[in-house]
Write an enzyme that holds these catalytic residues in place. Structure first.
Site, PDB file in Angstrom:
ATOM      1  N   PHE A  45     -19.186  21.937  10.309  1.00 24.88           N
ATOM      2  CA  PHE A  45     -18.081  22.602  11.000  1.00 24.88           C
ATOM      3  C   PHE A  45     -17.801  23.998  10.451  1.00 24.88           C
ATOM      4  CE2 PHE A  45     -16.291  20.862   7.274  1.00 24.88           C
ATOM      5  CZ  PHE A  45     -15.170  21.602   6.950  1.00 24.88           C
ATOM      6  N   GLY A  46     -18.684  24.523   9.597  1.00 30.86           N
ATOM      7  CA  GLY A  46     -18.432  25.851   9.079  1.00 30.86           C
ATOM      8  C   GLY A  46     -19.427  26.262   8.021  1.00 30.86           C
ATOM      9  N   THR A  48     -19.702  28.633   3.974  1.00 28.27           N
ATOM     10  CA  THR A  48     -18.997  29.169   2.810  1.00 28.27           C
ATOM     11  C   THR A  48     -19.758  30.371   2.280  1.00 28.27           C
ATOM     12  OG1 THR A  48     -18.291  26.914   2.255  1.00 28.27           O
ATOM     13  CG2 THR A  48     -18.017  28.583   0.562  1.00 28.27           C
ATOM     14  N   LYS A  65     -14.255  30.583   3.370  1.00 25.92           N
ATOM     15  CA  LYS A  65     -14.701  29.452   4.171  1.00 25.92           C
ATOM     16  C   LYS A  65     -14.434  29.757   5.633  1.00 25.92           C
ATOM     17  CE  LYS A  65     -14.404  25.933   0.667  1.00 25.92           C
ATOM     18  NZ  LYS A  65     -13.988  24.569   0.318  1.00 25.92           N
ATOM     19  N   ASP A 163     -13.671  14.400  -0.080  1.00 30.87           N
ATOM     20  CA  ASP A 163     -15.066  14.792  -0.319  1.00 30.87           C
ATOM     21  C   ASP A 163     -15.336  14.956  -1.816  1.00 30.87           C
ATOM     22  OD1 ASP A 163     -17.642  15.240   0.499  1.00 30.87           O
ATOM     23  OD2 ASP A 163     -17.362  17.381   0.883  1.00 30.87           O
TER      24      ASP A 163
END
Length: 525
Positions: A45-46, A48, A65, A163
């Site tokens: 979803f992204g 860093t 992020k 996580d």
């Protein structure tokens, strides 16, 4: 170099002085101040990035992020925007902790959402293991305690990290403190708004943690505080073995990871990690605070046990023998490993004042018991013996081990079927996978013993103390549990068919859908 933020850019690396991407024409300076140095990683979803903040003196490094909602739906983008702001506020709140990176800024740019966080210089624990090798138990304990304290603090703010893994725990270079990073998939228990009517945020609907480290309830989108405890348990397992969960065997009955054979760990610490790694949430430590208390208590109990075991039993009479054969005419036998021989047996000398009371079955004659009872009315004290002496005695045909202290001994996978342990002490004894069928454990103290996957069918536990015992996957078919104490025992996956366990006893133990109840049905009374 300069790095392009365009997710579809074919060549994102550019010259350091470039203002526009040569491949896609995208602006390289984010929000007019952040110069992206390099990419650090990508997720579902992204992504860093490491960046320099040109608006501050010294151009300090920071972590950016980028969250990328993979949709053009305006309604979804509106909801994602609202939820992103809520996530940012949550990160800002937990970022006040000295071992969590601070949230420096957050904003939206061209329908992309950005979180700017403090950069922590150091190696993560995954990098440490690959570079320096696995951790021993002492170092793993230090990591466990330090991260549990961090988790306790964020849980107190009603936030679940979701996580926890070695790559998300950095040892800060400046002070060697552990720092918990990557809160991009946190779940705010209080302020989450449903996406499409559910209880998950727009981002947590995609990011549910790392497979192998995330527990079943989290993968089912129902994370709780205990989910972080499970993930930290898997992290400690990795630190001590160097193996990811997917590379380890799994118990086909209970679903537990069989990691003990890959690491050298004490029974007491293994017990704590085992509870952290329970598949069923109700059997796991519910919070980081609960796990911390267990760790502190375990350290206290271990110290107490060591101090007690370091002094000899001065009350033991000089004519007590652990073996029917004495060496050199000396009837008292030292129980150290240097004095064990293949002739060892587990039979008390006929003159021993440690004779059994009348409620015990023994190999000592009635005359000896009568004379002993005249001397003192105090209850007889179990005689301490070793696992080797037990095995040698059983091999020579002796099966009566009544009134013995076998605590803390390792009898894993031993064949001791049809034995008699009445009135004996087996506290924290390891009998995992042992054959103990048709064995008499009446009036025994077996607290916190390891009996996982053992065969204890048709055994006798009358008035036995089985509190906190690990009986996962154990065959207890047709066993007698009259007046047995079972509080806190783990019977997940155990076979309890045709036992006389009461509903009151079942309510005090841990079970799961794999447990065969006395009725013969799995998971149901």
């Amino acid at each position: 170099m300069s790095y392009c933020l365009n997710p579809s850019c074919p060549k994102p690396v550019n010259h350091p002085k470039s203002k526009l991407c040569k491949a896609c024409g995208n602006k390289l300076l984010l929000h007019g101040r952040y110069h992206l140095v390099k990419g650090l990683g990508k997720g579902g979803f992204g992504a860093t990035f490491l960046a320099a903040d040109l608006a501050l003196p010294g151009k300090p490094l920071c972590v950016i992020k980028q969250l990328r909602p993979n949709t053009d739906n305006p309604n979804f983008l509106s909801m994602a925007r609202e939820l992103f702001e809520r996530e940012a506020k949550t990160l800002g709140r937990v970022g006040n902790h000295p071992q969590i990176p601070r949230l420096l800024d957050y904003f939206e740019d061209r329908e992309q959402f950005y979180l700017i966080q403090e950069f922590v210089k150091g190696n993560n624990l995954q990098q440490e293991v690959k570079k320096e090798g696995v951790l021993n138990e002492a170092k793993a304990r230090q990591v466990l305690k330090e991260v549990l304290i961090i988790l306790r603090d964020i849980h107190a703010q009603k936030v679940i990290h979701r996580d926890i893994k070695p790559a998300n725990i950095i040892r800060r270079e400046i002070d060697d403190k552990l720092v918990l990073i990557d809160f991009g998939v946190v779940k705010n228990q209080v302020n989450s708004i449903g996406a499409g009517g559910s209880n998950q945020t727009a981002f947590t609907a995609f990011a549910v943690g790392t497979p192998g480290f995330a527990p079943p309830e989290q993968l089912a989108m129902r994370p709780v505080y205990a989910s972080d405890v499970y993930a930290l348990g898997v992290t400690c397992m990795y630190l001590m073995t160097g193996k990811a969960p997917k590379n380890m065997d799994c118990d086909p009955i209970t679903g537990d990871i069989d990691w003990f054979k890959y690491a050298k760990v004490s029974d007491s610490f293994a017990e704590i990690l085992t509870t952290m790694l329970e598949v069923a949430v109700k059997s796991r430590y519910k919070t980081a605070e609960e796990a911390l208390r267990a760790l502190d208590l375990e350290n206290h109990v271990d110290s107490l046990s060591e101090s007690m075991l370091s002094f000899p039993n001065t009350s033991e009479p000089p004519n007590t023998s652990i073996s029917g054969r004495s060496r050199g005419g000396n009837s008292r036998r030292n129980i150290s490993s240097s004095s064990r021989t293949s002739h060892t047996s587990v039979q008390s000398n006929s003159t021993s004042r440690y004779s059994r009371n009348s409620s015990s079955r023994t190999s000592v004659g009635n005359n000896n018991h009568t004379s002993a009872s005249k001397v003192s009315n105090a209850p007889a004290k179990p005689v301490k013996i070793t696992a080797e002496e037990i095995l040698n005695a059983y091999a020579s045909g002796r099966k009566d081990f009544g009134l013995k202290d076998i605590s803390l001994q390792d009898l894993q996978k031993a064949d001791l079927s049809d034995s008699k342990f009445h009135n004996s002490k087996l506290v924290r004894t390891n009998l995992q996978g042992a054959d103990l069928s048709r064995t008499d454990f009446a009036h025994c103290d077996m607290r916190q013993a390891m009996l996982r996957n053992a065969d204890m069918s048709k055994s006798f536990f009358k008035s036995c103390n089985l509190e906190g015992v690990d009986l996962r996957g154990t065959n207890l078919n047709n066993s007698n549990f009259k007046n047995t104490k079972l509080k806190g025992a783990n019977l997940c996956g155990a076979n309890l068919k045709d036992t006389n366990l009461t509903k009151e006893q079942i309510e005090e133990v841990k079970t799961n859908w794999m447990t065969i109840m006395p009725s013969g049905k799995r998971g149901f009374w």
